[in-house]
Design a protein around this motif. Structure first.
Motif, PDB file in Angstrom:
ATOM      1  N   HIS A   1       0.867  -1.172   0.000  1.00  0.00           N
ATOM      2  CA  HIS A   1       0.000   0.000   0.000  1.00  0.00           C
ATOM      3  C   HIS A   1       0.909   1.229   0.000  1.00  0.00           C
ATOM      4  N   SER A   2       1.207   1.709  -1.193  1.00  0.00           N
ATOM      5  CA  SER A   2       2.123   2.852  -1.342  1.00  0.00           C
ATOM      6  C   SER A   2       1.598   3.769  -2.444  1.00  0.00           C
ATOM      7  N   PRO A   3       0.355   4.260  -2.282  1.00  0.00           N
ATOM      8  CA  PRO A   3      -0.270   5.039  -3.374  1.00  0.00           C
ATOM      9  C   PRO A   3       0.527   6.283  -3.754  1.00  0.00           C
ATOM     10  N   ASN A   4       1.206   6.885  -2.776  1.00  0.00           N
ATOM     11  CA  ASN A   4       1.909   8.143  -3.083  1.00  0.00           C
ATOM     12  C   ASN A   4       3.179   7.902  -3.873  1.00  0.00           C
ATOM     13  N   LEU A   5       3.918   6.873  -3.478  1.00  0.00           N
ATOM     14  CA  LEU A   5       5.115   6.534  -4.259  1.00  0.00           C
ATOM     15  C   LEU A   5       4.721   6.043  -5.643  1.00  0.00           C
ATOM     16  N   ASP A   6       3.621   5.322  -5.728  1.00  0.00           N
ATOM     17  CA  ASP A   6       3.178   4.844  -7.041  1.00  0.00           C
ATOM     18  C   ASP A   6       2.784   6.019  -7.939  1.00  0.00           C
ATOM     19  N   ARG A   7       2.143   7.009  -7.331  1.00  0.00           N
ATOM     20  CA  ARG A   7       1.748   8.210  -8.076  1.00  0.00           C
ATOM     21  C   ARG A   7       3.006   8.958  -8.538  1.00  0.00           C
ATOM     22  N   LEU A   8       3.960   9.098  -7.650  1.00  0.00           N
ATOM     23  CA  LEU A   8       5.212   9.772  -8.022  1.00  0.00           C
ATOM     24  C   LEU A   8       5.901   8.993  -9.149  1.00  0.00           C
ATOM     25  N   ALA A   9       5.919   7.670  -9.006  1.00  0.00           N
ATOM     26  CA  ALA A   9       6.567   6.831 -10.025  1.00  0.00           C
ATOM     27  C   ALA A   9       5.927   7.032 -11.391  1.00  0.00           C
ATOM     28  N   SER A  10       4.606   7.244 -11.406  1.00  0.00           N
ATOM     29  CA  SER A  10       3.896   7.323 -12.690  1.00  0.00           C
ATOM     30  C   SER A  10       4.232   8.608 -13.451  1.00  0.00           C
ATOM     31  N   SER A  11       4.865   9.566 -12.803  1.00  0.00           N
ATOM     32  CA  SER A  11       5.290  10.774 -13.531  1.00  0.00           C
ATOM     33  C   SER A  11       6.794  10.998 -13.370  1.00  0.00           C
ATOM     34  N   SER A  12       7.524   9.886 -13.188  1.00  0.00           N
ATOM     35  CA  SER A  12       8.975   9.966 -12.972  1.00  0.00           C
ATOM     36  C   SER A  12       9.726   9.096 -13.960  1.00  0.00           C
ATOM     37  N   LEU A  13      11.033   9.275 -13.969  1.00  0.00           N
ATOM     38  CA  LEU A  13      11.915   8.258 -14.522  1.00  0.00           C
ATOM     39  C   LEU A  13      12.071   7.217 -13.424  1.00  0.00           C
ATOM     40  N   LEU A  14      11.530   6.039 -13.657  1.00  0.00           N
ATOM     41  CA  LEU A  14      11.556   4.979 -12.648  1.00  0.00           C
ATOM     42  C   LEU A  14      12.725   4.045 -12.969  1.00  0.00           C
ATOM     43  N   LEU A  15      13.655   3.963 -12.036  1.00  0.00           N
ATOM     44  CA  LEU A  15      14.868   3.174 -12.264  1.00  0.00           C
ATOM     45  C   LEU A  15      14.683   1.809 -11.633  1.00  0.00           C
ATOM     46  N   LYS A  16      14.291   0.859 -12.467  1.00  0.00           N
ATOM     47  CA  LYS A  16      13.911  -0.439 -11.919  1.00  0.00           C
ATOM     48  C   LYS A  16      15.099  -1.279 -11.490  1.00  0.00           C
TER      49      LYS A  16
ATOM     50  N   GLU B   1      21.385  -9.565  -3.844  1.00  0.00           N
ATOM     51  CA  GLU B   1      20.508  -8.701  -4.639  1.00  0.00           C
ATOM     52  C   GLU B   1      19.519  -7.960  -3.745  1.00  0.00           C
ATOM     53  N   ILE B   2      18.985  -8.670  -2.791  1.00  0.00           N
ATOM     54  CA  ILE B   2      17.913  -8.117  -1.968  1.00  0.00           C
ATOM     55  C   ILE B   2      18.400  -6.971  -1.074  1.00  0.00           C
ATOM     56  N   ALA B   3      19.697  -6.897  -0.826  1.00  0.00           N
ATOM     57  CA  ALA B   3      20.256  -5.803  -0.023  1.00  0.00           C
ATOM     58  C   ALA B   3      20.769  -4.652  -0.897  1.00  0.00           C
ATOM     59  N   THR B   4      21.230  -4.966  -2.110  1.00  0.00           N
ATOM     60  CA  THR B   4      21.858  -3.927  -2.940  1.00  0.00           C
ATOM     61  C   THR B   4      20.866  -3.248  -3.897  1.00  0.00           C
ATOM     62  N   HIS B   5      19.759  -3.912  -4.162  1.00  0.00           N
ATOM     63  CA  HIS B   5      18.755  -3.358  -5.070  1.00  0.00           C
ATOM     64  C   HIS B   5      17.824  -2.450  -4.259  1.00  0.00           C
ATOM     65  N   ALA B   6      17.633  -1.236  -4.717  1.00  0.00           N
ATOM     66  CA  ALA B   6      16.857  -0.287  -3.917  1.00  0.00           C
ATOM     67  C   ALA B   6      16.043   0.625  -4.826  1.00  0.00           C
ATOM     68  N   PRO B   7      15.029   1.280  -4.238  1.00  0.00           N
ATOM     69  CA  PRO B   7      14.127   2.089  -5.071  1.00  0.00           C
ATOM     70  C   PRO B   7      14.680   3.486  -5.356  1.00  0.00           C
ATOM     71  N   MET B   8      14.588   3.895  -6.606  1.00  0.00           N
ATOM     72  CA  MET B   8      14.969   5.264  -6.988  1.00  0.00           C
ATOM     73  C   MET B   8      14.050   5.731  -8.108  1.00  0.00           C
ATOM     74  N   MET B   9      13.606   6.976  -8.004  1.00  0.00           N
ATOM     75  CA  MET B   9      12.802   7.587  -9.080  1.00  0.00           C
ATOM     76  C   MET B   9      13.067   9.086  -9.103  1.00  0.00           C
ATOM     77  N   ILE B  10      12.955   9.666 -10.293  1.00  0.00           N
ATOM     78  CA  ILE B  10      13.263  11.093 -10.446  1.00  0.00           C
ATOM     79  C   ILE B  10      12.202  11.727 -11.328  1.00  0.00           C
ATOM     80  N   ARG B  11      11.486  12.684 -10.759  1.00  0.00           N
ATOM     81  CA  ARG B  11      10.470  13.386 -11.555  1.00  0.00           C
ATOM     82  C   ARG B  11      11.030  14.729 -12.013  1.00  0.00           C
TER      83      ARG B  11
END
Ligand SMILES: *[C@@H]1O[C@H](CO)[C@@H](O)[C@H](O)[C@H]1NC(C)=O
Ligand SMILES: *[C@@H]1O[C@H](CO)[C@@H](O)[C@H](O)[C@H]1NC(C)=O
Ligand SMILES: *[C@@H]1O[C@H](CO)[C@@H](O)[C@H](O)[C@H]1NC(C)=O
Length: 510
Positions: A54-69, A339-349
């Protein structure tokens, strides 16, 4: 350049356009947040055993960002990761591998992201956790900010070591607000105070807001639990160490064991020991709830940015300082090269550039954020790539601006992302690369100051994990394939690539 051309023709307008062209920056950070977000779902991530976040705000930000998967931290623990990102240089340059050393003392007098904007006329304001607090940053690196740094007054109260998690009833958090709520309040009042000057073009801002959750202890309002009914929470399906894992890869998750409720279980943190299932389930549920709490507070700040009319001239970056093991491999916290420790969320709007959302699966690194923000802010400046020895160079980068990926998200990019983790008081260093299809790691003898170099002739462990989601060997890093005869050619290639270092893995065009 465009501004300049415009200026020479319309001398008057250029003042207005020139100033407004510079974008403000809202720099959002979360602590210990793994990329377990709906916006990150894809063919190989995340594991289906987690409930929908349940992360509606991050999801909203992601939808108008460069999402670095596929963004990777340079070292999966707080201060080394943050120091690396904030200086745009890797741990072997900052020489910060622990939670004590301060980069200006052991690495060099490097310009940080907030300091850079401050030097370029921005009001640079920080709050919460941006640098690792305390001696590791000489108390929030004062030179980076234009005004006194803010910490949530209630932080100490809620971070006592009694319990690893607390679902706080409403009457309690109303009486004594949780720190992340105080930080969001402060962010909101700060944005209000800088809005007018930013909109009139008088002064730009760089506002950094660092939330503390979902870091341990998982403290959040009880109401967050409704997002995760107990029936939705599952045990990890791989609660054991990878088959063939060298012991050096393991961390005894002392951070979790330091909480009294966990210590009372007499857990050892050793390889293939385990916590009781009920505790694992509780911790997972509490982590998810703490993540939703951060999301909620972050949403309040984003809403304020919008309602003040600042959103269309403000870059918003978001990142979590590293991933987190929630019982996968029987492992907890970070402190590993998995992987589970080094992979992390990043996004830039970036207003005007990412409005409709851009997703890239290319490999990117946390050192890339600094040059990206500099380019995105339209200051007409570009950071140079640091030379091998950059200790006396205040401003340069060991990352790569991500702006080209906005126009072309599948553009050939880095061939590997690099991370590292020390063991045995930094007498051993584990170097790891993530390529599109593999994670490959070598744990080498390491000499500290003044050399800071691995000795590749003395290895204490090697690991290979398959990440090609079309391969039957993908296995969530459950089996170390490094000695498998089928993989020997790949091991040789990857070892060469790892030792050749990050400069040899840059995008083909740079
Ligand atoms: C570090 O650099 C800053 C300018 O970026 C300067 O003001 C400061 O005096 C320097 N500190 C040291 C110890 O050299
Ligand atoms: C841990 O358990 C896994 C699964 O049973 C096994 O493959 C692995 O070898 C074990 N590791 C150690 C060090 O016992
Ligand atoms: C940005 O938004 C404000 C307020 O909503 C509006 O007045 C302004 O024209 C917008 N600017 C741009 C460049 O879209």
């Amino acid at each position: 350049m465009q501004n300049f051309a415009f200026c020479t023709i319309f001398v008057f307008s250029c003042l207005i356009i020139g100033l407004n062209a510079r974008k403000n920056v809202l720099f959002l950070v979360s602590d210990d947040m793994r990329p377990e977000l709906t916006s990150f779902y894809g063919p190989d991530f995340p594991s289906p055993i987690h409930p929908p976040m349940h992360s509606p705000n991050l999801d909203r930000l992601a939808s108008s960002s460069l999402l670095l998967k596929h963004a990777y931290v340079q070292q999966a623990v707080c201060s080394p990761s943050r120091t690396s990102l904030l200086t745009g240089r890797r741990p072997d340059t900052t020489h910060v591998y622990d939670l004590v050393k301060y980069f200006r003392k052991v690495g060099g007098n490097f310009t940080t992201i907030p300091q850079f904007f401050k030097m370029n006329g921005y009001k640079s304001i920080g709050m919460g956790k941006i640098f690792h607090p305390g001696v590791a940053s000489a108390f929030d690196d004062p030179i980076s900010w234009t005004q006194a740094y803010y910490h949530a007054p209630n932080l100490g109260y809620w971070d006592a070591k009694e319990k690893s998690w607390i679902a706080v009833p409403e009457d309690q958090w109303k009486k004594r607000p949780l720190p992340d709520a105080q930080i969001a309040d402060r962010a909101i009042s700060t944005l209000k105070s800088v809005a007018e000057d930013a909109k009139s073009g008088k002064q730009n801002f760089f506002v950094a807001v660092g939330f503390h959750k979902p870091h341990l202890p998982f403290v959040f309002p009880e109401s967050m639990l409704v997002n995760y009914p107990e029936s939705a929470i599952a045990l990890p399906d791989n609660a054991y160490a990878p088959d063939g894992m060298p012991p050096v890869a393991w961390s005894n998750y002392e951070e979790l064991l330091s909480y009294k409720d966990i210590a009372a279980l007499h857990a050892t943190g050793k390889i293939n020991s385990s916590l009781p299932n009920s505790v694992v389930l509780d911790l997972r549920r509490a982590y998810y709830s703490a993540l939703s709490w951060t999301d909620f507070q972050l949403g309040r700040v984003l809403d304020e940015l919008e309602s003040l009319g600042l959103a269309n001239n403000t870059i918003v970056s978001f990142w979590g300082d590293h991933g987190w093991q929630l019982g996968e491999h029987g492992e907890w916290c970070k402190h590993t090269n998995f992987e589970i420790a080094t992979h992390a969320p990043m996004m830039i709007r970036i207003p005007g550039l990412t409005d409709n959302g851009v997703v890239t699966e290319q490999l990117t690194e946390y050192v890339d954020l600094f040059p990206t923000l500099v380019e995105a802010a339209e200051l007409g400046l570009k950071l140079d790539l640091c030379p091998e020895d950059s200790k006396n160079i205040q401003l340069c980068t060991e990352g790569e601006s991500l702006i080209p990926l906005i126009k072309e998200p599948t553009k050939p990019w880095k061939s590997a992302a690099f991370s590292q983790y020390p063991r045995d008081g930094s007498r051993i260093m584990g170097y790891t690369i993530r390529t599109r299809d593999y994670r490959y790691t070598e744990w080498a003898e390491f000499s500290g100051p003044p050399k800071y170099k691995p000795n590749w002739d003395n290895l204490v462990g090697r690991e290979l994990y398959n990440h090609d989601h079309t391969s039957p060997d993908i296995l969530e890093e459950n089996k170390n394939l490094v000695f498998d005869p089928k993989y020997q050619t790949i091991v040789k290639t990857l070892s060469k690539q790892l030792r050749a270092g990050w400069r040899n893995a840059l995008p083909p065009s740079s």
